[in-house]
Write an enzyme that holds these catalytic residues in place. Structure first.
Site, short mmCIF file in Angstrom:
data_model
loop_
_atom_site.label_atom_id
_atom_site.label_comp_id
_atom_site.label_asym_id
_atom_site.label_seq_id
_atom_site.Cartn_x
_atom_site.Cartn_y
_atom_site.Cartn_z
N ALA A 1 83.42 1.34 32.18
CA ALA A 1 82.39 2.79 31.92
C ALA A 1 81.61 1.50 30.66
CB ALA A 1 83.20 3.68 31.41
N ALA A 2 80.30 2.42 30.35
CA ALA A 2 79.69 1.65 29.68
C ALA A 2 79.10 3.38 28.47
CB ALA A 2 78.26 1.17 29.87
N SER A 3 77.75 3.13 28.04
CA SER A 3 77.02 4.57 27.23
C SER A 3 76.77 5.05 28.46
CB SER A 3 76.52 4.17 26.34
OG SER A 3 77.35 2.66 25.57
N ALA B 1 76.11 3.75 32.75
CA ALA B 1 76.98 3.85 33.58
C ALA B 1 77.95 3.51 34.04
CB ALA B 1 75.90 2.84 34.38
N GLN B 2 78.65 4.05 35.10
CA GLN B 2 80.26 3.04 34.70
C GLN B 2 80.21 2.19 36.22
OE1 GLN B 2 81.61 7.05 34.34
NE2 GLN B 2 82.35 7.03 36.95
N VAL B 3 81.18 1.95 36.67
CA VAL B 3 81.03 1.15 38.23
C VAL B 3 82.64 0.85 38.31
CG1 VAL B 3 81.33 -1.52 38.30
CG2 VAL B 3 79.91 -0.57 36.80
N ASP C 1 73.18 -10.34 26.93
CA ASP C 1 74.36 -9.05 26.00
C ASP C 1 75.86 -9.78 26.81
OD1 ASP C 1 75.74 -7.29 25.13
OD2 ASP C 1 75.20 -5.79 26.80
#
Length: 497
Positions: free
Chosen positions: A158-160, A162-164, A310
């Site tokens: 989970a990121a800022s 989106a999530q996978v 990144d």
């Protein structure tokens, strides 16, 4: 006008203004609507920055900036301010967390900020699957149960923005599905506008503290990350660039299940690149992994001119599959930068000049990059040596050099740092951030500074060789080009001992 007030009056003005603004915001009948939440988040940000400005003004009032007491108090204010910003990011979440992560990866800010904000790397809370499912259905036109044999509702990352999720297609292919959070683009526009305004507010009180370049760079990076179709194209560009490299693996894109908000790619097994315990457990040499990692990114920068911007450990996996006992899996190609060809060649020349300490060439290239006034600091930033160093590369500075450097740094003002960062081209800024992330990972893997410097020197030489046709893998011209690059590399090694 306010900036001309005495320090205590200025501090009081800032605190009262911020307090009134926040009080008014808190009295409003807030709901979960984007507008209400946007106002609340903005009021917190304005309040935090206003108090921070007041803290700097009040704490440092009347002190000359070249005395030890000023530097001691400045460090204390930096730390207090960084903790306030950390709390703001944790409460506001979303792009504030992303901004904090972005800032923490920069070496050009005070260490109190980078160290404090680095804790945000693991602060993201995933969305409820009901929300994610709505995005999937609206983008793919079908319920996940109709498209996949199974779909793990618990995200694997989970990121800022989106999530996978992990899933399996009807033909039994494992896939990773990156799903963008709903309404994130509108939040980004509001949050970045507030950030621009706050940077102007800070510059108004402290003309020497100018951070608009930082907000601009962050906004550009976020805008790139929101376009999943462009990210999918970046995957394919990177895959093509490394098609002959057996160490690099780029997940394949499933275009029929990819939209602006949903990105479906091949699922790749592996562990974070800085997981030293895993590497040693699998009898993989961490230093060898560090060397290959540096080579991959050096090839991107100096040869391909197409950079993954990144490279934090979560975006690079080590898989036990591949020649030599492992391979590097490159994920998350949202922030990718196509370097201008003129810039790429000049950056290659800069690194050769840095390693050979060719001061005239460094000065000339610094002028080309728009920072000629600060050319003496480029060797320090990149190679850890002064421009008139007598020590061997990668061996640290002599005592006399350290004394001279301290004197030079004491003479530097915040105005100089702001001016330097504002003058740098955008290509340079993304390389600086990428290099800092790589340095951190390589350090954790136990590799010496020498490995990085020598790798960059080698690929700078290769990048200056005549480039072959990208469609011809092993033509005689391509082999000739690599031979010339290797000869230059050998000469470089001989030169630097």
């Amino acid at each position: 006008m306010v900036s001309k007030f005495p320090a205590k009056a200025t501090a009081a003005f800032c605190l009262i203004t911020a307090g009134c603004f926040t009080s008014q915001a808190n009295l409003l009948p807030f709901s979960d609507s984007p507008v209400s939440q946007g106002i609340l988040r903005s009021s917190r940000a304005i309040c935090t920055v206003a108090i921070t400005v007041a803290d700097y003004k009040y704490s440092l009032y009347g002190l000359p900036n070249d005395c030890d007491e000023y530097r001691r108090l400045l460090s204390e204010v930096h730390l207090r301010s960084a903790k306030r910003l950390l709390k703001l990011c944790e409460i506001n979440k979303g792009f504030y967390v992303k901004a904090g992560q972005f800032v923490s990866s920069l070496r050009q800010i005070p260490k109190e900020y980078s160290l404090t904000l680095s804790s945000l790397q693991d602060q993201v809370v995933p969305y409820d699957f009901k929300v994610i499912k709505e995005v999937l259905v609206s983008n793919l036109g079908q319920d996940p149960s109709e498209l996949f044999t199974w779909f793990n509702e618990q995200p694997i990352a989970a990121a800022s923005i989106a999530q996978v999720h992990h899933a399996m297609l009807k033909d039994h292919q494992e896939v990773a599905i990156k799903v963008q959070y709903p309404g994130i683009e509108k939040k980004m526009k509001l949050d970045t506008r507030i950030m621009y305004s706050l940077s102007e507010f800070v510059a108004w009180f402290f003309p020497e503290f100018r951070f608009r370049w930082l907000v601009s760079e962050f906004t550009e990076a976020i805008s790139l990350e929101l376009d999943f179709v462009q990210e999918a194209r970046n995957f394919e560009t990177m895959s093509n660039n490394f098609r002959n490299n057996k160490v690099v693996r780029i997940p394949r894109i499933f275009w029929d299940l990819t939209t602006n908000q949903v990105l479906t790619m091949q699922f790749c097994h592996g562990h974070k690149v800085d997981d030293v315990v895993f590497l040693k457990g699998m009898k993989i040499n961490p230093e060898k992994v560090a060397k290959k990692l540096l080579e991959v990114f050096a090839e991107m920068i100096f040869v391909h001119g197409f950079l993954h911007g990144d490279p934090h450990p979560g975006n690079i996996l080590v898989s036990i599959e591949g020649q030599g006992g492992f391979s590097l899996v490159l994920l998350d190609h949202g922030i990718c930068k196509k370097l201008d060809e003129v810039f790429r060649l000049e950056y290659c020349q800069l690194w050769k000049a840095l390693i050979l300490l060719d001061s005239r060439k460094i000065q000339h290239l610094a002028e080309r990059f728009g920072v000629g006034k600060y050319y003496r600091y480029l060797p320090i930033i990149f190679s850890g040596r002064t421009i008139d160093s007598k020590s061997g590369i990668g061996k640290g500075m002599l005592v006399e050099e350290q004394k001279k450097l301290k004197q030079h740094l004491k003479a530097l003002k915040m105005e100089d740092i702001s001016s330097f960062m504002e003058s740098l081209p955008s290509n340079f800024l993304i390389i600086l951030r990428t290099d800092e992330l790589l340095r951190s990972t390589v350090s954790k893997l136990g590799a010496s500074k020498w490995v990085r410097l020598l790798t960059y020197g080698k690929y700078a030489s290769l990048g200056l060789s005549p480039k072959s046709n990208p469609c011809s893998g092993l033509t005689s011209f391509a082999l000739y080009t690599r031979l010339i690059g290797n000869i230059e590399y050998i000469l470089l090694r001989l030169t630097i001992g």
